[in-house]
Motif scaffolding. Structure first.
Motif, PDB file in Angstrom:
ATOM      1  N   PRO A 216       0.871  -1.301  -0.085  1.00  0.00           N
ATOM      2  CA  PRO A 216       0.108  -0.029  -0.067  1.00  0.00           C
ATOM      3  C   PRO A 216       0.687   1.378   0.024  1.00  0.00           C
ATOM      4  O   PRO A 216       0.324   2.209  -0.340  1.00  0.00           O
ATOM      5  N   ASP A 217       1.845   1.233   0.795  1.00  0.00           N
ATOM      6  CA  ASP A 217       2.970   2.345   0.614  1.00  0.00           C
ATOM      7  C   ASP A 217       3.503   2.634  -0.933  1.00  0.00           C
ATOM      8  O   ASP A 217       3.551   3.563  -1.333  1.00  0.00           O
ATOM      9  N   ALA A 218       3.841   1.439  -1.583  1.00  0.00           N
ATOM     10  CA  ALA A 218       4.584   1.538  -2.748  1.00  0.00           C
ATOM     11  C   ALA A 218       3.397   2.177  -3.757  1.00  0.00           C
ATOM     12  O   ALA A 218       3.692   3.126  -4.632  1.00  0.00           O
ATOM     13  N   ILE A 219       2.237   1.748  -3.655  1.00  0.00           N
ATOM     14  CA  ILE A 219       1.218   2.447  -4.473  1.00  0.00           C
ATOM     15  C   ILE A 219       0.836   3.730  -4.241  1.00  0.00           C
ATOM     16  O   ILE A 219       0.654   4.609  -5.245  1.00  0.00           O
ATOM     17  N   LYS A 220       0.753   4.039  -2.769  1.00  0.00           N
ATOM     18  CA  LYS A 220       0.736   5.499  -2.545  1.00  0.00           C
ATOM     19  C   LYS A 220       1.877   6.199  -3.078  1.00  0.00           C
ATOM     20  O   LYS A 220       1.524   7.445  -3.768  1.00  0.00           O
ATOM     21  N   ALA A 221       3.056   5.880  -2.907  1.00  0.00           N
ATOM     22  CA  ALA A 221       4.086   6.354  -3.594  1.00  0.00           C
ATOM     23  C   ALA A 221       4.008   6.751  -5.063  1.00  0.00           C
ATOM     24  O   ALA A 221       4.288   7.829  -5.632  1.00  0.00           O
ATOM     25  N   THR A 222       3.603   5.870  -5.693  1.00  0.00           N
ATOM     26  CA  THR A 222       3.642   5.738  -7.152  1.00  0.00           C
ATOM     27  C   THR A 222       2.455   6.560  -7.666  1.00  0.00           C
ATOM     28  O   THR A 222       2.807   7.631  -8.820  1.00  0.00           O
ATOM     29  N   ILE A 223       1.340   6.629  -7.207  1.00  0.00           N
ATOM     30  CA  ILE A 223       0.131   7.288  -7.805  1.00  0.00           C
ATOM     31  C   ILE A 223       0.772   8.762  -7.202  1.00  0.00           C
ATOM     32  O   ILE A 223       0.475   9.783  -7.902  1.00  0.00           O
ATOM     33  N   GLY A 224       1.350   8.946  -6.059  1.00  0.00           N
ATOM     34  CA  GLY A 224       1.551  10.225  -5.362  1.00  0.00           C
ATOM     35  C   GLY A 224       2.751  10.910  -6.237  1.00  0.00           C
ATOM     36  O   GLY A 224       2.479  12.335  -6.626  1.00  0.00           O
ATOM     37  N   ILE A 225       3.624  10.368  -6.746  1.00  0.00           N
ATOM     38  CA  ILE A 225       4.813  11.031  -7.608  1.00  0.00           C
ATOM     39  C   ILE A 225       3.893  11.284  -8.921  1.00  0.00           C
ATOM     40  O   ILE A 225       4.193  12.370  -9.558  1.00  0.00           O
ATOM     41  N   MET A 226       3.204  10.432  -9.486  1.00  0.00           N
ATOM     42  CA  MET A 226       2.580  10.845 -10.831  1.00  0.00           C
ATOM     43  C   MET A 226       1.490  11.897 -10.743  1.00  0.00           C
ATOM     44  O   MET A 226       1.353  12.599 -11.667  1.00  0.00           O
ATOM     45  N   GLN A 227       1.064  12.088  -9.685  1.00  0.00           N
ATOM     46  CA  GLN A 227       0.002  13.403  -9.409  1.00  0.00           C
ATOM     47  C   GLN A 227       0.693  14.485  -9.060  1.00  0.00           C
ATOM     48  O   GLN A 227      -0.169  15.730  -8.972  1.00  0.00           O
ATOM     49  N   ALA A 228       1.946  14.340  -8.644  1.00  0.00           N
ATOM     50  CA  ALA A 228       2.674  15.703  -8.192  1.00  0.00           C
ATOM     51  C   ALA A 228       2.872  16.631  -9.168  1.00  0.00           C
ATOM     52  O   ALA A 228       2.690  16.327 -10.631  1.00  0.00           O
TER      53      ALA A 228
END
Ligand code: AKB
Length: 313
Positions: A216-228
């Protein structure tokens, strides 16, 4: 603003399985096209394409037909598998990346996600709290391909203004899907064997500490950097990403809190040498500073959650 249309390549792998679910929740199932080399059940929940990322023509056709503007490229051979088939490892990991980066260079898509790994580091890298910018002399085919890929991502960004974003994943642990050929895979198998057999023979030695992260942290980071916002993503090679670190012995102790009779034995194989060349812990302060990275899980919280979900099955 136009609706984002997202293509996930390598969607049935360890990351793709969970990433597609999350992206479909965030963007709507119809806007996330899952794709893999073989058909999967993901076709039941939304658009799916059988796609070989090595085939640039087929990739371009899928992207155009679905009006895709963002691509997450997850298809790759991991560290242990790539050591067995070095040529295929190099070709898949590099050609797939070029095919996607070229679509962005030609402005057919406008954003790319590509995963790197702690495997970019090597035996001469400082192993504790490994900094973002440091010695990188990877000693595996996978690590060499990831380091080269990072250089190409940065090159395409600087030279062609390609909006490519990337994270150096540590070992990833999740309950929904099996990992496929990595050195950190033991940290998933151990849970399944603990529940099934009450014991586990580990292919790494007991004190082999590696950086890890709960999915869940890896998914949060992945979508997080793509939405930044694009101006917040200052590093266009790949960001260090950190969750927590543990050894086989540490995780066995945590598992014993759930299954007191659990036993572990150690029989290190060729993956030990790979693990010994990687960092033990990662400094992710650049990711925190630039786009707000913060993990939610530690070893205990992850273990509790893994058992909660695996015991439901
Ligand atoms: C592997 O073990 O190869 C992967 C990785 C650390 O990139 N999990």
């Amino acid at each position: 603003m136009a609706q984002d249309k997202i293509l996930v390549i390598g969607s049935s792998g360890q990351i793709g399985t969970e990433l597609v679910q999350s992206l479909r929740t965030v963007y709507g199932a119809d806007n996330v096209i899952a794709s893999d080399i073989k058909p999967t059940d993901q076709a039941k929940e939304g658009p799916f394409e059988v796609l070989d990322v090595m085939n640039a023509h087929q990739l371009g056709e899928v992207v155009t037909r679905h009006n895709v503007n963002q691509v997450y490229l997850l298809a790759a051979l991991l560290s242990a598998t790539a050591e067995k088939t070095p040529k295929l490892g190099w070709e898949l990991n590099m050609q797939g990346l070029f095919n996607v980066l070229n679509l962005a260079k030609e402005k057919i898509i406008d954003r790319v996600y590509w995963p790197s790994s702690i495997a970019v580091f090597g035996p001469n890298t400082p192993r504790e709290n490994t900094p973002q910018f440091t010695i990188m002399e990877p000693s595996t085919v996978y690590g060499i391909s990831k380091q080269a890929g990072e250089r190409w991502c940065e090159y395409y960004h600087k030279k062609y203004n390609v909006d490519v974003r990337s994270l150096r994943y540590p070992g990833l642990i999740g309950w929904q899907s099996a990992p496929g050929g990595g050195t950190t895979d033991y940290a998933v198998h151990i849970f399944h064997e603990a529940i099934k057999a009450g014991k586990y023979e580990c292919f790494l030695s007991e004190n082999t500490t590696l950086p890890m992260m709960y999915m869940p942290d890896a998914i949060k980071a992945t979508i997080g950097i793509m939405q930044a916002d694009a101006d917040k993503v200052k590093i266009r090679s790949s960001y260090n990403l950190a969750g927590f670190s543990f050894s086989p012995k540490d995780i066995a102790e945590e598992i014993k809190k759930h299954i007191p009779s659990f036993t572990i034995s150690y029989n290190p194989d060729s993956r030990q040498q790979i693990a010994d060349s990687w960092p033990q812990s990662i400094n992710a302060s650049e990711a925190s500073k630039d786009w707000g990275w913060k993990p939610d899980y530690d070893l205990k919280r992850m273990t509790d959650d893994m058992f909660k979900n695996l015991k439901k099955d």
